[in-house]
Design a protein around this motif. Structure first.
Motif, PDB file in Angstrom:
ATOM      1  N   UNK A 172       3.631   0.855  -6.170  1.00 25.07           N
ATOM      2  CA  UNK A 172       3.376   0.818  -7.616  1.00 25.07           C
ATOM      3  C   UNK A 172       1.900   0.999  -7.952  1.00 25.07           C
ATOM      4  N   UNK A 173       1.105   1.368  -6.972  1.00 21.66           N
ATOM      5  CA  UNK A 173      -0.345   1.427  -7.145  1.00 21.66           C
ATOM      6  C   UNK A 173      -0.765   2.392  -8.247  1.00 21.66           C
ATOM      7  N   UNK A 174      -0.187   3.600  -8.266  1.00 20.04           N
ATOM      8  CA  UNK A 174      -0.644   4.605  -9.232  1.00 20.04           C
ATOM      9  C   UNK A 174       0.132   4.574 -10.545  1.00 20.04           C
ATOM     10  N   UNK A 175       1.047   3.613 -10.690  1.00 21.79           N
ATOM     11  CA  UNK A 175       1.785   3.480 -11.940  1.00 21.79           C
ATOM     12  C   UNK A 175       3.037   4.325 -12.046  1.00 21.79           C
ATOM     13  N   UNK A 188       4.495  -3.735   0.222  1.00 21.02           N
ATOM     14  CA  UNK A 188       5.116  -2.450  -0.108  1.00 21.02           C
ATOM     15  C   UNK A 188       5.279  -2.298  -1.623  1.00 21.02           C
ATOM     16  N   UNK A 189       5.589  -3.407  -2.286  1.00 19.48           N
ATOM     17  CA  UNK A 189       5.670  -3.380  -3.750  1.00 19.48           C
ATOM     18  C   UNK A 189       4.332  -2.932  -4.344  1.00 19.48           C
ATOM     19  N   UNK A 196       6.349  -8.932  -8.026  1.00 18.35           N
ATOM     20  CA  UNK A 196       6.168  -7.643  -8.693  1.00 18.35           C
ATOM     21  C   UNK A 196       4.764  -7.589  -9.306  1.00 18.35           C
ATOM     22  N   UNK A 197       4.539  -6.638 -10.180  1.00 25.80           N
ATOM     23  CA  UNK A 197       3.312  -6.591 -10.974  1.00 25.80           C
ATOM     24  C   UNK A 197       3.620  -7.091 -12.377  1.00 25.80           C
ATOM     25  N   UNK A 198       2.737  -7.910 -12.906  1.00 33.11           N
ATOM     26  CA  UNK A 198       2.928  -8.464 -14.233  1.00 33.11           C
ATOM     27  C   UNK A 198       2.033  -7.799 -15.252  1.00 33.11           C
ATOM     28  N   UNK A 199       1.694  -8.502 -16.308  1.00 33.05           N
ATOM     29  CA  UNK A 199       0.796  -7.956 -17.337  1.00 33.05           C
ATOM     30  C   UNK A 199      -0.526  -7.499 -16.731  1.00 33.05           C
ATOM     31  N   UNK A 250      -0.760  -5.175 -14.769  1.00 31.44           N
ATOM     32  CA  UNK A 250      -0.369  -4.698 -13.435  1.00 31.44           C
ATOM     33  C   UNK A 250      -0.950  -5.569 -12.329  1.00 31.44           C
ATOM     34  N   UNK A 251      -1.157  -6.843 -12.633  1.00 27.64           N
ATOM     35  CA  UNK A 251      -1.606  -7.795 -11.624  1.00 27.64           C
ATOM     36  C   UNK A 251      -0.406  -8.320 -10.828  1.00 27.64           C
TER      37      UNK A 251
END
Length: 470
Positions: free
Chosen positions: A333-336, A328-329, A246-249, A251-252
């Protein structure tokens, strides 16, 4: 007398109506998109009250749903302009037998209640990996957990249930009483009645275990999956793990490996030494109380967010597919707008697979690795139509060859995989063809049992089973 007053008069408990101060709270669900504006929300105080409510709903032709923990993203525990039987307020007690062989669990209890009561008495039973999940839906849908390697699925540890049927009768279902109903309840979901009490086998359990999170940078996914694939082939029944990409702190991209070993920290670190050797950026594993093992996912599994999730199962983890899913994740989730995640569940399957496919209604015993994708987002003031659009966007994004392909109303799986875990569904209604794929050879038997116990299909809020006479 108004219809509401008539309903209130027939049962022992609380009735919440639209406009009441606690109405909004009473229809709230873990997934925001699972909420429906019920006409009546009932909180029965005992099994007899549940029986009275069911009789009333059937007599007045009011559709009903049953809520335990309300943790499904599908809306199975909600009813638009209908009636909800909410077991969580009063039918939520958990006790242990004097000989500490079984746990008596109310249909409205949460897994944290089971975990804590067990720990207080030196015992445990397999349960959900998110401890604020309700017991009812998870048990009736199968039930995986960190102790499944040693003790099997939750349904494999179910020894008795108290059930209110569609005609209001109260029965005990077990191997010796209503055995066909008992067979169907173990994996067939809430299609047959309202379960107000579960009796589960429990086992002596050490107070502490090795567990926690190993966190890696996103570029380590392929390497971690390859290690996990090798490890899983020889993992002992005392082991189990979840992998979340996933994305962490900030958004990394990150890879989170939730390790578990039912033993000491020294033993656990030896079991997971290859994972530690990969080089996590953080190691939050250690020896922790047994009650902690089902809390590690709680910070991301918070209540009140819109949610899409689906799952399948495969014979083994495949790093190339994991990398494709992780891409795909990142894209979704690129634009938040979305918080997306891809997950793999590694529970030793020897105990689970040793149970014949026709011993219970639960159909997915052969595959070894669970596969899950999820997207969550917050309310933005738009109507449900926009929510449906977002769910479609996510579903289409995860049509990944080798995991999920487009199907009827939900994802269908390639021929070399099982339909997957029924509790990971987000679709409110599913066609019969999809339900048949889920239950496979057990479906005809379920249809006959459905006709015997619920011929009018009163309980229809889960994977629908069409009643058919024998």
């Amino acid at each position: 007398m108004s219809q509401a007053a008539d309903l209130k008069a027939v049962f022992n408990g609380d009735l919440v109506l639209p406009g009441d101060s606690d109405y909004t709270e009473s229809i709230a669900r873990w997934a925001k998109n699972a909420e429906r504006k019920a006409r009546y929300v009932t909180f029965p105080k005992d099994t007899e009250a549940v029986s009275a409510i069911v009789r009333w709903a059937v007599a007045n032709k009011v559709p009903l749903a049953v809520k335990g923990g309300g943790h499904s993203a599908s809306g199975a525990s909600s009813s638009e302009d209908g009636l909800v039987i909410d077991l969580s307020r009063y039918l939520n007690q958990v006790t242990v037998s004097e000989d500490k062989q079984v746990l008596y669990v109310g249909g409205g209890a949460l897994w944290k209640d089971v975990d804590q009561t067990g720990a207080d008495n030196g015992v445990a039973t397999p349960g959900g990996t998110v401890n604020h999940t309700g017991v009812g839906g998870l048990i009736l849908g199968g039930g995986y957990g960190f102790l499944s390697g040693e003790h099997g699925l939750v349904v494999d540890n179910l020894v008795e249930t108290t059930v209110v049927l569609a005609d209001g009768r109260i029965v005990t279902a077990s191997e010796t009483s209503e055995p066909e109903l008992f067979w169907a309840l173990r994996g067939g979901g809430g299609n047959f009645g309202v379960v107000t009490q579960f009796v589960l086998k429990c086992y002596p359990q050490r107070p502490t275990v090795y567990a926690g999170l190993l966190i890696y940078s996103g570029d380590k996914l392929k390497e971690v999956v390859e290690v996990a694939r090798r490890w899983h082939k020889t993992a002992s029944p005392k082991e189990g793990a979840l992998l979340i990409a996933t994305r962490g702190p900030g958004r990394q991209p990150v890879v989170i490996f939730n390790a578990f070993y039912n033993g000491t920290e020294a033993e656990g670190r030896e079991k997971y030494k290859e994972f530690i050797a990969v080089g996590p950026i953080a190691d939050h594993t250690g020896e922790v109380p047994i009650t902690v093992i089902n809390t590690f996912q709680n910070p991301v599994a918070v209540h009140g967010r819109y949610t899409y999730m689906t799952g399948t199962a495969q014979e083994e983890a495949k790093s190339e597919i994991a990398v494709a899913a992780f891409q795909k994740v990142i894209e979704t989730s690129e634009d938040g707008t979305f918080d997306s995640a891809f997950g793999l569940e590694f529970f030793p399957h020897g105990k689970i697979s040793s149970v014949p496919l026709d011993a219970t209604a639960f159909p997915a015993r052969k595959s070894q690795v669970g596969v899950l994708v999820m997207a969550r987002w917050d309310a933005d003031g738009t109507e449900y139509a926009d929510t449906a659009k977002k769910i479609t966007m996510v579903r289409d994004a995860y049509a990944i060859k080798g995991i999920f392909v487009e199907g009827e109303g939900s994802h269908a799986n390639p021929a070399d995989t099982e339909r997957g875990y029924s509790n990971y569904a987000s679709d409110e209604t599913l066609p019969t063809s999809t339900t048949k794929k889920l239950f496979q050879g057990n479906y005809p038997r379920l249809q006959k049992i459905k006709h015997q116990y619920d011929p009018s299909n009163v309980f229809n809020r889960w994977w629908g089973i069409e009643p058919v006479a024998a």
